[in-house]
Structures are given as C-alpha cells and as structure tokens.
Design a protein around this motif. Structure first.
Motif, PDB file in Angstrom:
ATOM      1  N   ILE A   1       0.862  -1.187   0.000  1.00 55.39           N
ATOM      2  CA  ILE A   1       0.000   0.000   0.000  1.00 55.39           C
ATOM      3  C   ILE A   1       0.894   1.230   0.000  1.00 55.39           C
ATOM      4  CG2 ILE A   1      -1.771   1.270   1.289  1.00 55.39           C
ATOM      5  CD1 ILE A   1      -2.673  -1.426   2.458  1.00 55.39           C
ATOM      6  N   ASP A   2       0.499   2.244  -0.761  1.00 57.82           N
ATOM      7  CA  ASP A   2       1.268   3.483  -0.833  1.00 57.82           C
ATOM      8  C   ASP A   2       1.421   4.112   0.544  1.00 57.82           C
ATOM      9  OD1 ASP A   2       1.484   3.246  -3.578  1.00 57.82           O
ATOM     10  OD2 ASP A   2      -0.262   4.519  -3.981  1.00 57.82           O
ATOM     11  N   ASP A   3       2.540   4.843   0.722  1.00 54.94           N
ATOM     12  CA  ASP A   3       2.825   5.484   1.998  1.00 54.94           C
ATOM     13  C   ASP A   3       1.737   6.461   2.425  1.00 54.94           C
ATOM     14  OD1 ASP A   3       5.137   4.046   2.133  1.00 54.94           O
ATOM     15  OD2 ASP A   3       6.499   5.742   1.787  1.00 54.94           O
ATOM     16  N   GLU A   4       1.177   7.184   1.483  1.00 53.35           N
ATOM     17  CA  GLU A   4       0.138   8.170   1.808  1.00 53.35           C
ATOM     18  C   GLU A   4      -1.069   7.496   2.457  1.00 53.35           C
ATOM     19  OE1 GLU A   4      -3.033  10.880  -0.630  1.00 53.35           O
ATOM     20  OE2 GLU A   4      -1.017  10.707  -1.478  1.00 53.35           O
ATOM     21  N   ILE A   5      -1.486   6.382   1.888  1.00 49.21           N
ATOM     22  CA  ILE A   5      -2.640   5.644   2.427  1.00 49.21           C
ATOM     23  C   ILE A   5      -2.260   4.982   3.752  1.00 49.21           C
ATOM     24  CG2 ILE A   5      -4.277   3.758   2.000  1.00 49.21           C
ATOM     25  CD1 ILE A   5      -4.703   6.208   0.205  1.00 49.21           C
ATOM     26  N   LEU A   6      -1.054   4.419   3.825  1.00 54.76           N
ATOM     27  CA  LEU A   6      -0.602   3.807   5.076  1.00 54.76           C
ATOM     28  C   LEU A   6      -0.586   4.831   6.204  1.00 54.76           C
ATOM     29  CD1 LEU A   6       2.355   1.329   4.370  1.00 54.76           C
ATOM     30  CD2 LEU A   6       0.129   0.838   5.365  1.00 54.76           C
ATOM     31  N   GLU A   7      -0.175   6.048   5.886  1.00 54.05           N
ATOM     32  CA  GLU A   7      -0.132   7.117   6.888  1.00 54.05           C
ATOM     33  C   GLU A   7      -1.540   7.411   7.413  1.00 54.05           C
ATOM     34  OE1 GLU A   7       1.388   9.701   9.526  1.00 54.05           O
ATOM     35  OE2 GLU A   7       2.626   8.529   8.161  1.00 54.05           O
ATOM     36  N   ARG A   8      -2.520   7.416   6.531  1.00 50.81           N
ATOM     37  CA  ARG A   8      -3.914   7.644   6.954  1.00 50.81           C
ATOM     38  C   ARG A   8      -4.373   6.550   7.916  1.00 50.81           C
ATOM     39  NH1 ARG A   8      -7.252   8.807   1.512  1.00 50.81           N
ATOM     40  NH2 ARG A   8      -9.019   8.756   2.959  1.00 50.81           N
ATOM     41  N   PHE A   9      -4.067   5.297   7.564  1.00 43.70           N
ATOM     42  CA  PHE A   9      -4.449   4.184   8.433  1.00 43.70           C
ATOM     43  C   PHE A   9      -3.694   4.251   9.761  1.00 43.70           C
ATOM     44  CE2 PHE A   9      -6.030   2.120   4.500  1.00 43.70           C
ATOM     45  CZ  PHE A   9      -7.272   1.719   4.964  1.00 43.70           C
ATOM     46  N   ALA A  10      -2.415   4.593   9.714  1.00 42.09           N
ATOM     47  CA  ALA A  10      -1.614   4.676  10.935  1.00 42.09           C
ATOM     48  C   ALA A  10      -2.185   5.727  11.887  1.00 42.09           C
ATOM     49  CB  ALA A  10      -0.162   4.985  10.588  1.00 42.09           C
ATOM     50  N   LYS A  11      -2.541   6.888  11.349  1.00 35.73           N
ATOM     51  CA  LYS A  11      -3.128   7.937  12.193  1.00 35.73           C
ATOM     52  C   LYS A  11      -4.465   7.486  12.769  1.00 35.73           C
ATOM     53  CE  LYS A  11      -0.910  11.932  10.099  1.00 35.73           C
ATOM     54  NZ  LYS A  11      -1.075  13.111   9.251  1.00 35.73           N
TER      55      LYS A  11
END
Length: 148
Positions: A52-62
């Motif tokens: 998964i792209d970093d941008e989407i991973l960042e959303r899930f992480a937050k």
C-alpha cells in the motif's frame, strides 16, 4: 532495490498489518472507514493488499494511532504489540492510559514490568533459600570438624 520490491520479497503484508492492528484495537471496518474517510468496501480491499502506498498507510496509521513504520515493516509472524496512548483530562487533572502493555500469542494482555517484577521476586526468593541451605551445610561441616 525499490521499497515496493523489498516488501514483495519479504513477509511484510501491509493490508494484513492494518487488519491485525484494527482487530487488536477492537475496531470494526465501519469505524475505521469513517476515521480514514473511505467506504467500508475500500477498507476491506486495502486489508487484502500486500503493498500500500505510503500516503494511504499514513492515513491508516493515524486512524489506528500507531506509527506508520509499524504498519509498513511488521512481518506476519511477529508478536503482537499494543500501543498505549496517554490522555490528560484537564477538568480532573488526571492522566489515563488506554492499553495494558502487550498481547501475547494467547491474546491475553500483560504488562512487561509486572512480569519482570514477578521474575525478580522469584529469583530473590530462590537466592534466599539457597543462602539458607548453604548456611546449614556450613554449620553442619563446622560441627563435624569440631566434633559436635
């Protein structure tokens, strides 16, 4: 080697890491979908994707309140970890902590500090018992030497 190629050749699976973390935090897909501003079927689809792209991973992480690197690098057979979050309640001037340490392979929570304390206490007790036994032996040997 690109990051994506490294993930494909490893045991890391971004989607499973998201699902695993979501389940450990007792969050269903509907709630997570609201937090990441996606539909539930989209969240479900992401949970099946290996990369998964970093941008989407960042959303899930937050949304899951974990570091992005956790979702990005956690290997499939790694032990579970529960992230603790501290919040301050200004009205009561108290600090509350959610989470209770770590989750072991039996899905039971435990606090590592409590486990270490328990082991330390057990070691001290064993040391004391050995010390007493050695004192008795020394006393017996002294008694034999002195002819008592």
């Amino acid at each position: 080697m690109k990051t994506e190629e490294a993930v494909i050749n490893s045991k890391v699976h971004h989607g499973r890491n998201i699902r695993r973390t979501r389940m450990e935090k007792n969050i269903n897909q509907d709630v997570l979908s609201e937090k990441v501003s996606m539909s539930q079927p989209t969240v479900s689809r992401y949970e099946t994707m290996k990369v998964i792209d970093d941008e989407i991973l960042e959303r899930f992480a937050k949304a899951l309140n974990v570091p992005m690197d956790y979702l990005k690098t956690l290997e499939e057979d790694a032990p579970s970890v529960v992230f603790e979050t501290n919040t301050v309640n200004n009205n009561a001037d108290t600090i509350s902590t959610s989470g209770s340490g770590y989750v072991n392979e039996n899905n039971t929570n435990y606090n590592p500090v409590d486990k270490i304390s328990e082991l330390y206490e057990r070691l001290l007790k064993e040391k004391d018992e050995k010390y007493i036994a050695l004192e008795r032996r020394v006393q017996l040997l002294e008694d034999r030497i002195n002819g008592k």
